[in-house]
Write a protein that holds these residues in place. Structure first.
Motif, PDB file in Angstrom:
ATOM      1  N   ARG A 153      35.082 -15.790  13.362  1.00  0.00           N
ATOM      2  CA  ARG A 153      33.729 -16.327  13.364  1.00  0.00           C
ATOM      3  C   ARG A 153      33.807 -17.843  13.243  1.00  0.00           C
ATOM      4  O   ARG A 153      34.657 -18.368  12.524  1.00  0.00           O
ATOM      5  N   THR A 154      32.938 -18.540  13.913  1.00  0.00           N
ATOM      6  CA  THR A 154      32.952 -20.004  13.884  1.00  0.00           C
ATOM      7  C   THR A 154      31.668 -20.530  13.244  1.00  0.00           C
ATOM      8  O   THR A 154      30.583 -19.975  13.450  1.00  0.00           O
ATOM      9  N   LYS A 155      31.807 -21.579  12.456  1.00  0.00           N
ATOM     10  CA  LYS A 155      30.666 -22.271  11.858  1.00  0.00           C
ATOM     11  C   LYS A 155      30.911 -23.769  11.959  1.00  0.00           C
ATOM     12  O   LYS A 155      32.054 -24.230  11.934  1.00  0.00           O
ATOM     13  N   GLU A 156      29.843 -24.522  12.062  1.00  0.00           N
ATOM     14  CA  GLU A 156      29.954 -25.975  12.164  1.00  0.00           C
ATOM     15  C   GLU A 156      29.029 -26.612  11.143  1.00  0.00           C
ATOM     16  O   GLU A 156      27.853 -26.253  11.034  1.00  0.00           O
ATOM     17  N   PHE A 157      29.569 -27.563  10.369  1.00  0.00           N
ATOM     18  CA  PHE A 157      28.801 -28.248   9.338  1.00  0.00           C
ATOM     19  C   PHE A 157      28.928 -29.765   9.531  1.00  0.00           C
ATOM     20  O   PHE A 157      29.927 -30.230  10.088  1.00  0.00           O
ATOM     21  N   PRO A 158      27.952 -30.536   9.078  1.00  0.00           N
ATOM     22  CA  PRO A 158      28.064 -31.999   9.159  1.00  0.00           C
ATOM     23  C   PRO A 158      29.224 -32.484   8.297  1.00  0.00           C
ATOM     24  O   PRO A 158      29.428 -32.001   7.184  1.00  0.00           O
ATOM     25  N   ALA A 159      30.004 -33.438   8.813  1.00  0.00           N
ATOM     26  CA  ALA A 159      31.135 -33.992   8.062  1.00  0.00           C
ATOM     27  C   ALA A 159      30.616 -34.872   6.928  1.00  0.00           C
ATOM     28  O   ALA A 159      29.640 -35.600   7.090  1.00  0.00           O
ATOM     29  N   GLU A 160      31.270 -34.778   5.762  1.00  0.00           N
ATOM     30  CA  GLU A 160      30.891 -35.593   4.615  1.00  0.00           C
ATOM     31  C   GLU A 160      32.109 -36.335   4.085  1.00  0.00           C
ATOM     32  O   GLU A 160      33.199 -35.767   3.993  1.00  0.00           O
ATOM     33  N   ARG A 161      31.926 -37.604   3.740  1.00  0.00           N
ATOM     34  CA  ARG A 161      32.995 -38.397   3.142  1.00  0.00           C
ATOM     35  C   ARG A 161      32.898 -38.299   1.624  1.00  0.00           C
ATOM     36  O   ARG A 161      31.816 -38.472   1.054  1.00  0.00           O
ATOM     37  N   MET A 162      34.026 -38.013   0.976  1.00  0.00           N
ATOM     38  CA  MET A 162      34.028 -37.915  -0.480  1.00  0.00           C
ATOM     39  C   MET A 162      35.455 -38.008  -1.003  1.00  0.00           C
ATOM     40  O   MET A 162      36.425 -37.912  -0.230  1.00  0.00           O
ATOM     41  N   ALA A 163      35.585 -38.192  -2.318  1.00  0.00           N
ATOM     42  CA  ALA A 163      36.892 -38.215  -2.969  1.00  0.00           C
ATOM     43  C   ALA A 163      37.405 -36.783  -3.135  1.00  0.00           C
ATOM     44  O   ALA A 163      36.643 -35.821  -3.062  1.00  0.00           O
ATOM     45  N   VAL A 164      38.717 -36.662  -3.361  1.00  0.00           N
ATOM     46  CA  VAL A 164      39.330 -35.337  -3.477  1.00  0.00           C
ATOM     47  C   VAL A 164      38.710 -34.547  -4.621  1.00  0.00           C
ATOM     48  O   VAL A 164      38.396 -33.360  -4.480  1.00  0.00           O
ATOM     49  N   GLU A 165      38.517 -35.196  -5.777  1.00  0.00           N
ATOM     50  CA  GLU A 165      37.970 -34.463  -6.915  1.00  0.00           C
ATOM     51  C   GLU A 165      36.543 -33.991  -6.666  1.00  0.00           C
ATOM     52  O   GLU A 165      36.134 -32.927  -7.141  1.00  0.00           O
ATOM     53  N   ASP A 166      35.764 -34.757  -5.871  1.00  0.00           N
ATOM     54  CA  ASP A 166      34.417 -34.319  -5.521  1.00  0.00           C
ATOM     55  C   ASP A 166      34.460 -33.114  -4.597  1.00  0.00           C
ATOM     56  O   ASP A 166      33.622 -32.207  -4.694  1.00  0.00           O
ATOM     57  N   ALA A 167      35.438 -33.077  -3.697  1.00  0.00           N
ATOM     58  CA  ALA A 167      35.594 -31.934  -2.807  1.00  0.00           C
ATOM     59  C   ALA A 167      35.948 -30.670  -3.600  1.00  0.00           C
ATOM     60  O   ALA A 167      35.464 -29.581  -3.299  1.00  0.00           O
ATOM     61  N   VAL A 168      36.800 -30.820  -4.627  1.00  0.00           N
ATOM     62  CA  VAL A 168      37.138 -29.690  -5.490  1.00  0.00           C
ATOM     63  C   VAL A 168      35.885 -29.181  -6.202  1.00  0.00           C
ATOM     64  O   VAL A 168      35.649 -27.968  -6.289  1.00  0.00           O
ATOM     65  N   ASP A 169      35.056 -30.112  -6.689  1.00  0.00           N
ATOM     66  CA  ASP A 169      33.814 -29.715  -7.353  1.00  0.00           C
ATOM     67  C   ASP A 169      32.899 -28.954  -6.410  1.00  0.00           C
ATOM     68  O   ASP A 169      32.311 -27.920  -6.775  1.00  0.00           O
TER      69      ASP A 169
END
Length: 209
Positions: A153-169
């Motif tokens: 299955r494929t999904k597409e989301f808008p790209a977001e810029r963030m720090a690694v720890e924010d991505a983990v959150d």
């Protein structure tokens, strides 16, 4: 905060609506600026190994979306489990924000230079990087065979810029095992993923093909 409840193949009674609305008072106390609390209830199929109801809760902004889901013998028990997970993710988010107050963000380059010790992220092992680099996924051509056990299955989301720890959150808040993002300093397409325990891994793509 708006409360929206929808059912699929299951009736939503006034009693259940009142039960959900009463529970949302605690959410409003923890996140006064929350905009919407959405509940989706569906009845499990008779062919499913788990009989009963499935509940998905989505808590919308401002800030990252918080999502949790669960199945139970009825919609009340399923809701209570998913609701408990939402509260736990709210508290975890607030604790991390408090812990980071006054501290600077960590770039992907700085985190890698220190072996990700300061953010509790473990670099991906070599075999994982090689598997990602090859891009080989065993898929049976549906035109040649009538049945394939592999479903993509494929999904597409808008790209977001963030720090690694924010991505983990963000990964923890939606309850997923991985999260795609653009590393804010270097601009590299990256993914963080869950390892055993509370350890995490990160994979980034370089510009060199």
């Amino acid at each position: 905060m708006d409360v929206n409840i929808r059912g699929k193949n299951v009736g939503i009674t006034d009693r259940f609506e009142s039960y959900v609305e009463a529970k949302t008072e605690k959410v409003e106390g923890l996140l006064p600026r929350a905009q919407a609390f959405e509940v989706r209830v569906s009845r499990q199929s008779d062919r499913s190994p788990q009989h009963g109801d499935h509940v998905e809760i989505t808590l919308i902004g401002p800030g990252p979306v918080i999502r949790a889901e669960s199945a139970g013998g009825d919609k009340y028990s399923a809701f209570d489990i998913a609701y408990g997970r939402v509260l736990e993710r709210i508290r975890r988010m607030k604790d991390k924000r408090q812990d980071r107050r006054g501290r600077g963000r960590t770039s992907l380059a700085d985190a890698a230079a220190n072996d990700f010790e300061m953010i509790d992220v473990t670099p991906a092992p070599l075999e994982v990087l090689e598997a990602v680099a090859t891009g080989e996924v065993p898929v049976v051509n549906s035109e040649e065979q009538d049945y394939s056990p592999v479903v993509i299955r494929t999904k597409e989301f808008p790209a977001e810029r963030m720090a690694v720890e924010d991505a983990v959150d963000r990964m923890e808040l939606v309850g997923h095992d991985f999260f795609l993002f653009i590393e804010e300093e270097g601009g590299s397409p990256s993914v963080v993923y869950r390892r055993k325990g509370w350890n995490y891994g990160v994979i980034s793509l370089s510009e060199t093909a």
